[in-house]
Design a protein around this motif. Structure first.
Motif, PDB file in Angstrom:
ATOM      1  N   LEU A  10     -67.994 -12.323 -13.973  1.00  0.00           N
ATOM      2  CA  LEU A  10     -68.079 -12.356 -12.297  1.00  0.00           C
ATOM      3  C   LEU A  10     -69.876 -12.214 -11.843  1.00  0.00           C
ATOM      4  CD1 LEU A  10     -65.578 -11.570 -10.088  1.00  0.00           C
ATOM      5  CD2 LEU A  10     -66.139 -13.819 -11.017  1.00  0.00           C
ATOM      6  N   ASP A  11     -70.141 -11.025 -12.175  1.00  0.00           N
ATOM      7  CA  ASP A  11     -71.581 -10.784 -12.605  1.00  0.00           C
ATOM      8  C   ASP A  11     -72.527 -11.938 -13.325  1.00  0.00           C
ATOM      9  OD1 ASP A  11     -71.421  -9.143 -10.207  1.00  0.00           O
ATOM     10  OD2 ASP A  11     -71.126  -7.175 -12.323  1.00  0.00           O
ATOM     11  N   ILE A  12     -72.158 -12.127 -14.275  1.00  0.00           N
ATOM     12  CA  ILE A  12     -72.665 -13.153 -15.234  1.00  0.00           C
ATOM     13  C   ILE A  12     -72.920 -14.505 -14.890  1.00  0.00           C
ATOM     14  CG2 ILE A  12     -72.840 -13.829 -17.839  1.00  0.00           C
ATOM     15  CD1 ILE A  12     -72.510 -11.309 -18.335  1.00  0.00           C
ATOM     16  N   LYS A  13     -72.159 -15.217 -13.867  1.00  0.00           N
ATOM     17  CA  LYS A  13     -71.710 -16.141 -13.264  1.00  0.00           C
ATOM     18  C   LYS A  13     -72.946 -16.236 -12.980  1.00  0.00           C
ATOM     19  CE  LYS A  13     -68.476 -19.155 -10.980  1.00  0.00           C
ATOM     20  NZ  LYS A  13     -67.050 -19.246 -10.989  1.00  0.00           N
ATOM     21  N   ALA A  14     -72.832 -15.080 -12.027  1.00  0.00           N
ATOM     22  CA  ALA A  14     -74.241 -15.276 -10.296  1.00  0.00           C
ATOM     23  C   ALA A  14     -75.392 -15.212 -11.275  1.00  0.00           C
ATOM     24  CB  ALA A  14     -73.714 -14.364  -9.856  1.00  0.00           C
ATOM     25  N   LEU A  15     -75.424 -14.340 -12.532  1.00  0.00           N
ATOM     26  CA  LEU A  15     -77.098 -14.321 -12.618  1.00  0.00           C
ATOM     27  C   LEU A  15     -77.422 -15.716 -13.785  1.00  0.00           C
ATOM     28  CD1 LEU A  15     -77.585 -10.635 -13.830  1.00  0.00           C
ATOM     29  CD2 LEU A  15     -78.042 -11.889 -12.090  1.00  0.00           C
ATOM     30  N   VAL A  16     -76.425 -15.976 -13.741  1.00  0.00           N
ATOM     31  CA  VAL A  16     -77.178 -17.585 -14.973  1.00  0.00           C
ATOM     32  C   VAL A  16     -76.470 -18.811 -13.877  1.00  0.00           C
ATOM     33  CG1 VAL A  16     -75.959 -19.165 -16.373  1.00  0.00           C
ATOM     34  CG2 VAL A  16     -75.170 -16.953 -17.063  1.00  0.00           C
ATOM     35  N   SER A  17     -76.153 -18.854 -12.424  1.00  0.00           N
ATOM     36  CA  SER A  17     -76.066 -19.431 -11.966  1.00  0.00           C
ATOM     37  C   SER A  17     -77.526 -19.247 -11.050  1.00  0.00           C
ATOM     38  CB  SER A  17     -75.055 -19.844 -10.902  1.00  0.00           C
ATOM     39  OG  SER A  17     -75.185 -18.163 -10.127  1.00  0.00           O
ATOM     40  N   GLU A  18     -78.345 -18.761 -11.061  1.00  0.00           N
ATOM     41  CA  GLU A  18     -79.509 -18.784 -10.192  1.00  0.00           C
ATOM     42  C   GLU A  18     -80.286 -18.852 -11.486  1.00  0.00           C
ATOM     43  OE1 GLU A  18     -80.903 -16.861  -7.618  1.00  0.00           O
ATOM     44  OE2 GLU A  18     -78.671 -16.917  -7.058  1.00  0.00           O
ATOM     45  N   TYR A  19     -80.260 -19.084 -12.320  1.00  0.00           N
ATOM     46  CA  TYR A  19     -81.914 -20.017 -12.991  1.00  0.00           C
ATOM     47  C   TYR A  19     -81.178 -21.109 -14.143  1.00  0.00           C
ATOM     48  CZ  TYR A  19     -83.469 -15.191 -12.998  1.00  0.00           C
ATOM     49  OH  TYR A  19     -84.210 -13.909 -12.908  1.00  0.00           O
ATOM     50  N   TYR A  20     -79.488 -21.580 -13.923  1.00  0.00           N
ATOM     51  CA  TYR A  20     -79.458 -22.940 -14.599  1.00  0.00           C
ATOM     52  C   TYR A  20     -78.213 -23.456 -13.745  1.00  0.00           C
ATOM     53  CZ  TYR A  20     -80.997 -20.795 -19.011  1.00  0.00           C
ATOM     54  OH  TYR A  20     -81.579 -19.807 -20.054  1.00  0.00           O
ATOM     55  N   ILE A  21     -78.558 -24.999 -13.866  1.00  0.00           N
ATOM     56  CA  ILE A  21     -77.720 -25.694 -12.688  1.00  0.00           C
ATOM     57  C   ILE A  21     -76.788 -26.530 -14.065  1.00  0.00           C
ATOM     58  CG2 ILE A  21     -77.785 -27.806 -11.884  1.00  0.00           C
ATOM     59  CD1 ILE A  21     -80.760 -27.967 -11.162  1.00  0.00           C
ATOM     60  N   ILE A  31     -69.134 -17.921 -22.779  1.00  0.00           N
ATOM     61  CA  ILE A  31     -68.550 -16.197 -23.506  1.00  0.00           C
ATOM     62  C   ILE A  31     -67.678 -16.043 -22.554  1.00  0.00           C
ATOM     63  CG2 ILE A  31     -69.861 -14.378 -21.620  1.00  0.00           C
ATOM     64  CD1 ILE A  31     -72.226 -16.602 -20.812  1.00  0.00           C
ATOM     65  N   GLU A  32     -67.389 -14.747 -23.659  1.00  0.00           N
ATOM     66  CA  GLU A  32     -65.900 -14.366 -23.501  1.00  0.00           C
ATOM     67  C   GLU A  32     -66.255 -12.629 -23.591  1.00  0.00           C
ATOM     68  OE1 GLU A  32     -61.957 -13.579 -25.680  1.00  0.00           O
ATOM     69  OE2 GLU A  32     -63.306 -15.111 -27.086  1.00  0.00           O
TER      70      GLU A  32
END
Length: 69
Positions: free
Chosen positions: A30-41, A63-64
């Motif tokens: 969940l944390d990785i998802k939040a971080l990635v969504s800050e930089y990519y559409i 990503i596993e």
């Protein structure tokens, strides 16, 4: 032989308190998802231990997360 790089990361509250909390794979994902969504559409699909990221140009990534013992 290439040696793996190890990065030690702590949260601000952990460094102030000297406490190390444990995290499970789902919370980390969940944390990785939040971080990635800050930089990519992108479009995100998530299951228990993996995250699929789909971009508008057709690229897809999975990503596993598995905890190592």
């Amino acid at each position: 032989m290439i040696k793996p790089k190890i990065h030690l990361v702590t949260t601000e509250s952990e460094s102030m308190q000297g406490v190390v909390n444990t995290i499970n794979a789902y919370d980390l994902l969940l944390d990785i998802k939040a971080l990635v969504s800050e930089y990519y559409i992108a479009t995100f699909s998530q299951e228990k231990d993996w995250l699929k990221i789909s971009f508008n140009n057709g690229q897809k990534f999975k990503i596993e997360i598995k905890e190592m013992e």
